[in-house]
Motif scaffolding. Structure first.
Motif, PDB file in Angstrom:
ATOM      1  N   ALA A  37      -4.820  -5.770   0.847  1.00  0.00           N
ATOM      2  CA  ALA A  37      -3.822  -4.780   0.442  1.00  0.00           C
ATOM      3  C   ALA A  37      -4.492  -3.483  -0.006  1.00  0.00           C
ATOM      4  CB  ALA A  37      -2.951  -5.345  -0.683  1.00  0.00           C
ATOM      5  N   ALA A  38      -5.618  -3.614  -0.720  1.00  0.00           N
ATOM      6  CA  ALA A  38      -6.330  -2.423  -1.192  1.00  0.00           C
ATOM      7  C   ALA A  38      -6.877  -1.616  -0.018  1.00  0.00           C
ATOM      8  CB  ALA A  38      -7.470  -2.836  -2.126  1.00  0.00           C
ATOM      9  N   VAL A  39      -7.429  -2.299   0.984  1.00  0.00           N
ATOM     10  CA  VAL A  39      -7.944  -1.589   2.163  1.00  0.00           C
ATOM     11  C   VAL A  39      -6.814  -0.823   2.851  1.00  0.00           C
ATOM     12  CG1 VAL A  39      -8.946  -1.883   4.457  1.00  0.00           C
ATOM     13  CG2 VAL A  39      -9.867  -3.187   2.527  1.00  0.00           C
ATOM     14  N   ARG A  40      -5.663  -1.477   3.017  1.00  0.00           N
ATOM     15  CA  ARG A  40      -4.524  -0.816   3.675  1.00  0.00           C
ATOM     16  C   ARG A  40      -4.046   0.380   2.870  1.00  0.00           C
ATOM     17  NH1 ARG A  40      -2.554  -6.097   4.011  1.00  0.00           N
ATOM     18  NH2 ARG A  40      -1.028  -5.626   2.370  1.00  0.00           N
ATOM     19  N   LEU A  41      -3.794   0.163   1.583  1.00  0.00           N
ATOM     20  CA  LEU A  41      -3.189   1.205   0.768  1.00  0.00           C
ATOM     21  C   LEU A  41      -4.145   2.370   0.521  1.00  0.00           C
ATOM     22  CD1 LEU A  41      -0.728   2.144  -0.797  1.00  0.00           C
ATOM     23  CD2 LEU A  41      -1.603   0.932  -2.805  1.00  0.00           C
ATOM     24  N   LEU A  42      -5.403   2.068   0.207  1.00  0.00           N
ATOM     25  CA  LEU A  42      -6.352   3.144  -0.069  1.00  0.00           C
ATOM     26  C   LEU A  42      -6.668   3.950   1.177  1.00  0.00           C
ATOM     27  CD1 LEU A  42      -8.736   1.273  -2.530  1.00  0.00           C
ATOM     28  CD2 LEU A  42      -7.061   3.045  -3.095  1.00  0.00           C
ATOM     29  N   GLY A  43      -6.441   3.367   2.367  1.00  0.00           N
ATOM     30  CA  GLY A  43      -6.576   4.140   3.595  1.00  0.00           C
ATOM     31  C   GLY A  43      -5.524   5.225   3.689  1.00  0.00           C
ATOM     32  N   ARG A  44      -4.337   4.940   3.122  1.00  0.00           N
ATOM     33  CA  ARG A  44      -3.246   5.928   3.129  1.00  0.00           C
ATOM     34  C   ARG A  44      -3.263   6.796   1.874  1.00  0.00           C
ATOM     35  NH1 ARG A  44      -0.318   1.078   3.982  1.00  0.00           N
ATOM     36  NH2 ARG A  44       0.832   1.419   2.030  1.00  0.00           N
ATOM     37  N   ARG A  45      -3.583   6.158   0.741  1.00  0.00           N
ATOM     38  CA  ARG A  45      -3.554   6.865  -0.551  1.00  0.00           C
ATOM     39  C   ARG A  45      -4.838   6.563  -1.307  1.00  0.00           C
ATOM     40  NH1 ARG A  45       1.387   4.420  -3.464  1.00  0.00           N
ATOM     41  NH2 ARG A  45       0.350   5.494  -5.190  1.00  0.00           N
ATOM     42  N   PRO A  46      -5.886   7.360  -1.104  1.00  0.00           N
ATOM     43  CA  PRO A  46      -7.174   7.073  -1.730  1.00  0.00           C
ATOM     44  C   PRO A  46      -7.134   7.068  -3.260  1.00  0.00           C
ATOM     45  CG  PRO A  46      -7.405   8.722  -0.012  1.00  0.00           C
ATOM     46  CD  PRO A  46      -5.940   8.531  -0.211  1.00  0.00           C
ATOM     47  N   ASP A  47      -6.108   7.706  -3.838  1.00  0.00           N
ATOM     48  CA  ASP A  47      -6.017   7.781  -5.295  1.00  0.00           C
ATOM     49  C   ASP A  47      -5.119   6.690  -5.878  1.00  0.00           C
ATOM     50  OD1 ASP A  47      -3.699   8.760  -4.195  1.00  0.00           O
ATOM     51  OD2 ASP A  47      -3.460  10.399  -5.642  1.00  0.00           O
ATOM     52  N   ALA A  48      -4.671   5.738  -5.060  1.00  0.00           N
ATOM     53  CA  ALA A  48      -3.754   4.695  -5.547  1.00  0.00           C
ATOM     54  C   ALA A  48      -4.407   3.902  -6.682  1.00  0.00           C
ATOM     55  CB  ALA A  48      -3.374   3.754  -4.407  1.00  0.00           C
ATOM     56  N   GLY A  49      -3.588   3.573  -7.681  1.00  0.00           N
ATOM     57  CA  GLY A  49      -4.082   2.821  -8.829  1.00  0.00           C
ATOM     58  C   GLY A  49      -3.874   1.331  -8.671  1.00  0.00           C
ATOM     59  N   MET A  50      -4.266   0.602  -9.700  1.00  0.00           N
ATOM     60  CA  MET A  50      -4.206  -0.860  -9.648  1.00  0.00           C
ATOM     61  C   MET A  50      -2.767  -1.370  -9.546  1.00  0.00           C
ATOM     62  SD  MET A  50      -7.379  -1.937  -9.719  1.00  0.00           S
ATOM     63  CE  MET A  50      -8.082  -3.282 -10.681  1.00  0.00           C
ATOM     64  N   ALA A  51      -1.829  -0.700 -10.204  1.00  0.00           N
ATOM     65  CA  ALA A  51      -0.434  -1.137 -10.150  1.00  0.00           C
ATOM     66  C   ALA A  51       0.111  -1.021  -8.731  1.00  0.00           C
ATOM     67  CB  ALA A  51       0.413  -0.316 -11.119  1.00  0.00           C
ATOM     68  N   ALA A  52      -0.211   0.089  -8.058  1.00  0.00           N
ATOM     69  CA  ALA A  52       0.261   0.281  -6.688  1.00  0.00           C
ATOM     70  C   ALA A  52      -0.372  -0.739  -5.752  1.00  0.00           C
ATOM     71  CB  ALA A  52      -0.050   1.702  -6.223  1.00  0.00           C
ATOM     72  N   ILE A  53      -1.633  -1.043  -5.966  1.00  0.00           N
ATOM     73  CA  ILE A  53      -2.324  -2.034  -5.134  1.00  0.00           C
ATOM     74  C   ILE A  53      -1.717  -3.413  -5.369  1.00  0.00           C
ATOM     75  CG2 ILE A  53      -4.534  -3.213  -4.770  1.00  0.00           C
ATOM     76  CD1 ILE A  53      -5.852  -0.452  -5.431  1.00  0.00           C
ATOM     77  N   ALA A  54      -1.397  -3.711  -6.622  1.00  0.00           N
ATOM     78  CA  ALA A  54      -0.757  -4.996  -6.930  1.00  0.00           C
ATOM     79  C   ALA A  54       0.580  -5.108  -6.202  1.00  0.00           C
ATOM     80  CB  ALA A  54      -0.563  -5.137  -8.434  1.00  0.00           C
ATOM     81  N   ALA A  55       1.355  -4.021  -6.210  1.00  0.00           N
ATOM     82  CA  ALA A  55       2.652  -4.025  -5.525  1.00  0.00           C
ATOM     83  C   ALA A  55       2.467  -4.215  -4.027  1.00  0.00           C
ATOM     84  CB  ALA A  55       3.396  -2.724  -5.816  1.00  0.00           C
ATOM     85  N   GLU A  56       1.465  -3.573  -3.457  1.00  0.00           N
ATOM     86  CA  GLU A  56       1.182  -3.717  -2.026  1.00  0.00           C
ATOM     87  C   GLU A  56       0.823  -5.160  -1.681  1.00  0.00           C
ATOM     88  OE1 GLU A  56       0.342  -2.295   1.982  1.00  0.00           O
ATOM     89  OE2 GLU A  56       1.373  -1.346   0.298  1.00  0.00           O
ATOM     90  N   ALA A  57       0.104  -5.820  -2.603  1.00  0.00           N
ATOM     91  CA  ALA A  57      -0.323  -7.197  -2.367  1.00  0.00           C
ATOM     92  C   ALA A  57       0.752  -8.214  -2.726  1.00  0.00           C
ATOM     93  CB  ALA A  57      -1.592  -7.493  -3.168  1.00  0.00           C
ATOM     94  N   GLY A  58       1.793  -7.761  -3.440  1.00  0.00           N
ATOM     95  CA  GLY A  58       2.847  -8.673  -3.859  1.00  0.00           C
ATOM     96  C   GLY A  58       2.437  -9.570  -5.001  1.00  0.00           C
ATOM     97  N   VAL A  59       1.552  -9.064  -5.877  1.00  0.00           N
ATOM     98  CA  VAL A  59       1.107  -9.831  -7.044  1.00  0.00           C
ATOM     99  C   VAL A  59       1.248  -8.950  -8.283  1.00  0.00           C
ATOM    100  CG1 VAL A  59      -0.534 -11.167  -5.659  1.00  0.00           C
ATOM    101  CG2 VAL A  59      -1.309  -9.084  -6.817  1.00  0.00           C
ATOM    102  N   THR A  60       0.978  -9.522  -9.435  1.00  0.00           N
ATOM    103  CA  THR A  60       1.036  -8.737 -10.665  1.00  0.00           C
ATOM    104  C   THR A  60      -0.249  -7.942 -10.849  1.00  0.00           C
ATOM    105  OG1 THR A  60       0.049 -10.484 -12.029  1.00  0.00           O
ATOM    106  CG2 THR A  60       2.453 -10.536 -11.734  1.00  0.00           C
ATOM    107  N   ARG A  61      -0.155  -6.924 -11.670  1.00  0.00           N
ATOM    108  CA  ARG A  61      -1.348  -6.125 -11.965  1.00  0.00           C
ATOM    109  C   ARG A  61      -2.399  -6.979 -12.668  1.00  0.00           C
ATOM    110  NH1 ARG A  61      -0.719  -0.611 -15.319  1.00  0.00           N
ATOM    111  NH2 ARG A  61       0.040  -2.113 -16.855  1.00  0.00           N
ATOM    112  N   GLN A  62      -1.948  -7.935 -13.499  1.00  0.00           N
ATOM    113  CA  GLN A  62      -2.879  -8.818 -14.190  1.00  0.00           C
ATOM    114  C   GLN A  62      -3.705  -9.636 -13.188  1.00  0.00           C
ATOM    115  OE1 GLN A  62       0.251  -8.316 -15.019  1.00  0.00           O
ATOM    116  NE2 GLN A  62       0.122  -7.503 -17.119  1.00  0.00           N
TER     117      GLN A  62
END
Length: 216
Positions: A37-62
């Protein structure tokens, strides 16, 4: 009182030793899902934070923090994944064989295509630990370049006078300089790649290819 069905790990017949590998396998799958999920999202949004990456992966930020303690650690893991992809692509490119110059330029193009698709790579190496890991990622690439430069010098494609190690170090420095120009917003990726190729050819003592004559 409602009875609770025991899980596999809690069931009377389940061995604690058997449960541990299952937990490790689940954790590895979860970590891989977060990294994908991080590879996909950071390819589109290099500044994406952990919360956005968690949402992309379908998991919690924790969960993301459990696998990667900091965003820098996650970015380093993303860089490792992209490096693995680059090495696999370079393996395929080397199997094509051909002149050393063609092989070297193919490797350079592979690196820049991945760079263009993954601008988050500009964030790698900002810390001492990150710089050290980035240097380690470049070692196998440097070994390939050294092999190709030595091959090109032996075949007469490249200037035989400079030491191969120096030429590899200079080509690598040119690549970093091109990346810095892109990162600073002074040059788009395509233009940086074009000038990097021209500078590489000049450094190796190769006459620029006449693109116009090939298409006319």
């Amino acid at each position: 009182m409602t009875a609770v069905e025991p899980t596999d790990e809690e069931s009377p017949g389940a061995s604690p030793r058997a449960a541990r590998p299952r937990r490790r396998a689940d954790a590895e799958r979860s970590r891989a899902a977060v990294l994908d999920a991080a590879v996909r999202l950071l390819g589109r949004r290099p500044d994406a934070g952990m919360a956005a990456i968690a949402a992309e992966a379908g998991v919690t930020r924790q969960t993301v923090y459990a696998h990667f303690g900091t965003r820098d650690a996650l970015v380093d893991a993303v860089a490792d994944r992209i490096t693995d992809q680059a090495m696999a692509a370079m393996d395929e490119a080397e199997e094509e064989g051909g002149p050393a110059l063609d092989s070297l330029l193919r490797l350079q193009d592979i690196g820049w295509r991945l760079f263009a698709r993954n601008p988050v790579l500009l964030q790698v190496g900002g810390t001492r630990a990150g710089a050290s890991a980035d240097e380690a990622r470049h070692e196998p690439v440097a070994a390939r370049l050294t092999r190709l430069v030595e091959q090109g010098q032996a075949s007469g494609e490249f200037d035989p006078a400079p030491p191969a190690g120096w030429l590899v170090a200079a080509v690598t420095a040119l690549g970093h300089a091109a990346g810095d120009e892109v990162g600073a917003g002074r040059m788009p990726v395509e233009e940086a790649a074009t000038w990097l190729r021209a500078a590489t050819l000049a450094l190796l003592g190769v006459e620029p290819r006449e693109e116009a004559s090939q298409t006319s």
